[in-house]
Scaffold this motif. Structure first.
Motif, PDB file in Angstrom:
ATOM      1  N   PHE A   1      11.101  -6.035   4.389  1.00  0.00           N
ATOM      2  CA  PHE A   1      10.961  -5.415   3.205  1.00  0.00           C
ATOM      3  C   PHE A   1      11.716  -6.127   1.968  1.00  0.00           C
ATOM      4  CE2 PHE A   1      12.415  -2.341  -0.222  1.00  0.00           C
ATOM      5  CZ  PHE A   1      11.255  -2.044  -0.835  1.00  0.00           C
TER       6      PHE A   1
ATOM      7  N   GLN B   1       9.650  -9.007   1.073  1.00  0.00           N
ATOM      8  CA  GLN B   1       8.093  -8.613   0.427  1.00  0.00           C
ATOM      9  C   GLN B   1       8.568  -7.997  -0.846  1.00  0.00           C
ATOM     10  OE1 GLN B   1       6.167  -5.050   2.002  1.00  0.00           O
ATOM     11  NE2 GLN B   1       4.182  -6.141   1.513  1.00  0.00           N
ATOM     12  N   TYR B   2       9.446  -7.187  -1.329  1.00  0.00           N
ATOM     13  CA  TYR B   2       9.983  -6.608  -2.419  1.00  0.00           C
ATOM     14  C   TYR B   2      10.326  -7.622  -3.288  1.00  0.00           C
ATOM     15  CZ  TYR B   2      12.320  -3.536  -5.545  1.00  0.00           C
ATOM     16  OH  TYR B   2      12.881  -2.673  -6.534  1.00  0.00           O
TER      17      TYR B   2
ATOM     18  N   THR C   1       7.164 -10.293  -4.156  1.00  0.00           N
ATOM     19  CA  THR C   1       5.754  -9.413  -5.035  1.00  0.00           C
ATOM     20  C   THR C   1       6.430  -8.913  -6.268  1.00  0.00           C
ATOM     21  OG1 THR C   1       6.413  -7.419  -3.911  1.00  0.00           O
ATOM     22  CG2 THR C   1       4.779  -8.703  -2.822  1.00  0.00           C
TER      23      THR C   1
ATOM     24  N   ARG D   1       8.667  -6.717  -6.978  1.00  0.00           N
ATOM     25  CA  ARG D   1       8.536  -4.982  -6.917  1.00  0.00           C
ATOM     26  C   ARG D   1       7.268  -4.514  -6.790  1.00  0.00           C
ATOM     27  NH1 ARG D   1      11.848  -7.061 -10.349  1.00  0.00           N
ATOM     28  NH2 ARG D   1      10.407  -6.254 -12.176  1.00  0.00           N
ATOM     29  N   PHE D   2       6.209  -5.322  -6.165  1.00  0.00           N
ATOM     30  CA  PHE D   2       4.963  -5.012  -5.886  1.00  0.00           C
ATOM     31  C   PHE D   2       4.181  -4.795  -7.214  1.00  0.00           C
ATOM     32  CE2 PHE D   2       7.517  -3.290  -2.335  1.00  0.00           C
ATOM     33  CZ  PHE D   2       6.778  -4.207  -1.389  1.00  0.00           C
TER      34      PHE D   2
ATOM     35  N   PRO E   1       3.338  -2.403   0.667  1.00  0.00           N
ATOM     36  CA  PRO E   1       4.459  -2.180   1.213  1.00  0.00           C
ATOM     37  C   PRO E   1       4.525  -2.198   2.761  1.00  0.00           C
ATOM     38  CG  PRO E   1       4.594  -0.886  -0.728  1.00  0.00           C
ATOM     39  CD  PRO E   1       3.159  -1.193  -0.417  1.00  0.00           C
TER      40      PRO E   1
ATOM     41  N   HIS F   1       6.022   3.949  -5.262  1.00  0.00           N
ATOM     42  CA  HIS F   1       6.783   2.587  -5.305  1.00  0.00           C
ATOM     43  C   HIS F   1       8.227   2.945  -5.931  1.00  0.00           C
ATOM     44  CE1 HIS F   1       3.268   0.623  -3.565  1.00  0.00           C
ATOM     45  NE2 HIS F   1       3.203  -0.162  -4.495  1.00  0.00           N
TER      46      HIS F   1
ATOM     47  N   LEU G   1      10.679   3.201  -3.053  1.00  0.00           N
ATOM     48  CA  LEU G   1      10.553   2.279  -1.831  1.00  0.00           C
ATOM     49  C   LEU G   1      12.125   1.513  -1.542  1.00  0.00           C
ATOM     50  CD1 LEU G   1       7.490   0.066  -2.740  1.00  0.00           C
ATOM     51  CD2 LEU G   1       7.877   1.675  -0.704  1.00  0.00           C
ATOM     52  N   THR G   2      12.794   1.094  -2.638  1.00  0.00           N
ATOM     53  CA  THR G   2      14.000   0.533  -2.066  1.00  0.00           C
ATOM     54  C   THR G   2      15.000   1.637  -1.342  1.00  0.00           C
ATOM     55  OG1 THR G   2      14.012  -1.173  -3.941  1.00  0.00           O
ATOM     56  CG2 THR G   2      16.044  -0.720  -3.014  1.00  0.00           C
TER      57      THR G   2
ATOM     58  N   TRP H   1      14.215   2.046   1.945  1.00  0.00           N
ATOM     59  CA  TRP H   1      14.611   1.105   2.808  1.00  0.00           C
ATOM     60  C   TRP H   1      15.907   1.199   3.051  1.00  0.00           C
ATOM     61  CZ3 TRP H   1      18.244  -3.026   2.014  1.00  0.00           C
ATOM     62  CH2 TRP H   1      18.459  -3.988   3.036  1.00  0.00           C
TER      63      TRP H   1
ATOM     64  N   GLU I   1      16.276 -10.709  -2.648  1.00  0.00           N
ATOM     65  CA  GLU I   1      16.175 -10.535  -1.241  1.00  0.00           C
ATOM     66  C   GLU I   1      17.626 -10.376  -0.827  1.00  0.00           C
ATOM     67  OE1 GLU I   1      14.703 -12.544   2.910  1.00  0.00           O
ATOM     68  OE2 GLU I   1      14.156 -13.464   1.039  1.00  0.00           O
TER      69      GLU I   1
END
Length: 729
Positions: A7, A10-11, A14, A16-17, A467, A520, A523-524, A527, A711
């Motif tokens: 994650f 990816q976070y 992207t 934060r998508f 995600p 979204h 999401l953090t 995680w 990251e």
């Protein structure tokens, strides 16, 4: 075959998508086209300009930045880089554009060059102009484009050739087709740009406005000579000179901002108002429904006036004024005119934040109005939250004609909460919605019926990645104050697992709502929860969305109110969730970092570790418009600043035993919350004998958007928190 990325990776990659998701819509009034930006994939930073042709039912690319630059690397002029930092823009390519009134022509900058797209045909060409180009905007009739280059306001005909205008006295413009409308009259003067305070704190990112008849431009003159100069250096590169910036810290002088009207015939008319009493230019509106409309604020922000401009003489006239014992707030989309010339505004009255047309309120409790999105012939489209702060909807209110005259209705209402916004043009509206029920944003093109209701015509596709984890927040209200909270537990948690270490994950301050009905947004936090924490996100008093009194409760007591509400929420939730109150940490960034520092230093009986990211620790070092709104002028309220700061003697005197682990994180290139905040806090902690860790981020601004940094910053925080709370690595 490669597996799924983690994650954090990816976070970061992207952004934060957000990459690949459509955004920045413009709709043609004839109902034929929707224009928007979207990058080709969920990891591609380069935004393309797209057109959805509703008549033909197809999407096509109008402008591809890689093709336009022939594969060359994008080069950002300093003023464009500053604009992106102020608007928190971290993608690349075509990050913004402007259109004519028919949405036939779009203009945008790319690597300091000026491009225009014919949106029906989907063709794009470069205009030969003097650069580097910043903020190009077509005239309403689509025949001219105005832009800023080196502080000059310039204009070029869309059908221009490379022959220079005879009246252009700039020898550097030889071979160019543009000409200067406004020339700076001093080394620190610019025309047509928003100053730091306007862009960072007022939400005004532009500095010029076309007349409805396309024959004149109203432009802001910004003189930064009075502003103190600071230096932002890069210690990792001692061979490079520091950047010199104008930063108006609390209690110091601001830039001087005025307006002038420039005719394309070469005329100039200066706009006159009491800039000594009202130095802040918060909003400018100019439409065919009335004369130019200004919103200006007093320095203490307890008084703001709505002014109309006589375009013949430049004289201004007050049409309304707002006053408040704490502060007045500028809102997106207002002031503006209705088509029949009535003033549209948002104001606090009777304990509610209401929408007004003329003297008449169109809304009341429980709606809490946030922004005006569009003004039609009969109605106003606006966003608001209701009884639940986390549910932010798009609404219509009618002020004349058909429909529920004087009533309001929600657009796109669903059986569950959403966070929604909209852009309208003619008969079409793009409705964007997020929810806890699905990942990402859904964008639908709808037609609003005159009497209410809507019909979906198309959906705009997204290329954003999904995600690798699913957020599962429980949105609750905590304690007698009913503080909105999101509580997140690890995936697969059962009651047999017992109490969990707690991580408070707030922003907790003005303009920073975190508890929203959007997947979204959590999401953090999810995680972090999956690393073994019970995560709590609490929006205490001072955060937006409930009522004026809720937001203004921290007036003159930012520290006390924000910290007290985090503790109130924590203790109130302990009876309903598996919280181990002997192991409580807190993390935050910006205001959240300030709040984390307060928590660990002043309430170590409650908090046992803190990640303090980019904190505003010395409140005198932050900017005028933000800091003086809540705390007053530091020369008039020195005790208030001392009590709320982390690094003053009085502020540190609130720090009590025992010492708690602190991790300070700050970007060395931050020009908003400068790294001096973290360095002064570190020095004060060292002088007081308080151990702590310091993580400097080389080349990082306030956004911390670099992929590797974003990251690893998540991974390092988890490692620190687990070490500090005695959790297994």
């Amino acid at each position: 075959m490669t597996g799924q990325p983690s994650f954090p990776r990816q976070y970061a990659r992207t952004q934060r998508f957000t990459l690949g998701a459509p955004r920045s819509y413009a709709l043609s009034p004839d109902g034929a086209r929707v224009v928007f930006l979207r990058s080709p994939s969920g990891t591609d930073r380069r935004q393309h300009l797209w057109v959805l042709d509703l008549e033909q039912g197809r999407e096509f690319t109008a402008a591809d930045p890689e093709a336009l630059l022939a594969g060359a690397e994008e080069q950002l002029p300093p003023q464009e880089r500053a604009r992106r930092e102020r608007s928190r823009e971290s993608s690349a390519g075509i990050v913004g554009y402007a259109t004519d009134s028919a949405v036939e022509l779009a203009a945008f900058p790319l690597s300091g060059r000026l491009f225009v797209s014919e949106l029906r045909a989907g063709t794009t060409r470069e205009l030969p102009v003097q650069g580097p180009v910043v903020d190009p905007r077509p005239s309403p009739d689509g025949r001219q484009v105005a832009f800023v280059a080196d502080g000059r306001l310039r204009v070029v005909a869309v059908d221009s050739t490379t022959t220079s205008d005879a009246g252009d006295a700039d020898p550097a413009a030889a071979g160019q087709a543009d000409r200067v409308l406004a020339e700076p009259d001093g080394p620190e003067v610019t025309w047509g740009l928003a100053e730091f305070i306007a862009a960072e704190e007022m939400g005004r990112y532009r500095g010029f406005w076309w007349s409805p008849d396309s024959d004149a431009v109203l432009a802001a003159r910004v003189d930064e000579a009075p502003v103190q100069r600071w230096w932002i250096s890069d210690p990792a590169h001692p061979d490079q000179e520091p950047a010199r910036i104008a930063y108006p810290a609390a209690g110091t002088r601001n830039a001087e901002v005025t307006l002038a009207l420039f005719g394309l015939d070469g005329s100039r008319t200066d706009v006159v108002w009491d800039t000594e009493r009202y130095p802040y230019l918060a909003r400018v509106h100019w439409s065919a429904a009335g004369p130019p409309l200004l919103l200006v604020q007093a320095r203490d922000q307890r008084d703001q006036r709505y002014l109309t401009v006589d375009t013949t003489t430049g004289a201004t006239r007050t049409v309304h004024d707002d006053e408040d014992a704490a502060w007045v707030e500028p809102f997106p989309g207002v002031p503006a005119w209705t088509p029949d010339g009535r003033l549209v505004r948002i104001a606090d009255e009777g304990g509610a934040r209401k929408l007004f047309v003329g003297a008449r309120p169109l809304t009341g409790a429980p709606l809490h109005v946030r922004a005006v999105l569009d003004i039609g012939e009969d109605d106003v489209l606006f966003s608001a939250s209701g009884a639940d702060m986390h549910d932010i909807g798009v609404y219509r209110a009618w002020f004349r004609g058909s429909g529920d005259q004087g009533g309001w209705e929600r657009v796109g209402e669903r059986p569950y909460p959403t966070v929604s916004s909209a852009v309208r043009g003619g008969a079409l509206t793009v409705l964007s919605q997020t929810s806890l029920e699905w990942p990402g944003t859904r964008a639908e093109v709808v037609r609003l019926d005159p009497d209410g209701g809507e019909k979906t015509l198309a959906t705009i596709g997204s290329c954003a990645e999904e995600p690798v984890l699913t957020a599962r927040p429980r949105l609750v209200r905590a304690g007698e104050r009913e503080i909105p909270c999101a509580v997140l537990l690890p995936a697969g948690y059962t009651d047999d697992d017992g109490p969990l270490p707690v991580l408070m994950d707030p922003y907790g301050g003005p303009h920073g709502q975190r508890v929203v009905a959007s997947h979204h947004a959590h999401l953090t936090s999810q995680w972090f929860a999956d690393q073994g924490f019970a995560v709590i996100v609490a929006d205490g008093r001072g955060t937006p969305g409930r009522s004026p009194a809720w937001e203004k409760a921290m007036f003159r007591d930012v520290a006390g109110v924000a910290l007290d509400d985090q503790i109130h929420a924590l203790h109130a939730l302990a009876g309903s969730f598996p919280l181990d109150l002997s192991r409580v940490a807190i993390r935050g960034w910006s205001f959240g970092g300030y709040l984390a520092g307060l928590a660990a230093l002043r309430r170590p009986d409650v908090f046992h570790a803190a990640v303090v990211g980019a904190p505003v620790s010395d409140l005198r070092l932050y900017d005028t418009h933000y800091q003086e709104r809540y705390l007053g002028h530091p020369d008039e309220e020195p005790a208030v600043y001392a009590a709320n700061s982390l690094v003053t003697d009085e502020g540190l005197s609130g720090a009590v035993e025992p010492h708690r682990p602190l991790l300070l994180v700050h970007g060395l290139a931050d020009d908003n919350v400068v790294v001096a905040h973290a360095l002064r806090l570190s020095a004060a902690l060292l002088a007081a004998g308080r151990p702590h860790e310091m993580l400097p981020l080389t080349g990082v601004t306030h956004m911390a958007s670099q992929e590797q940094v974003a990251e690893n910053l998540l991974l390092l925080q988890v490692d620190f928190l687990k070490r500090s709370l005695g959790m297994p690595a």
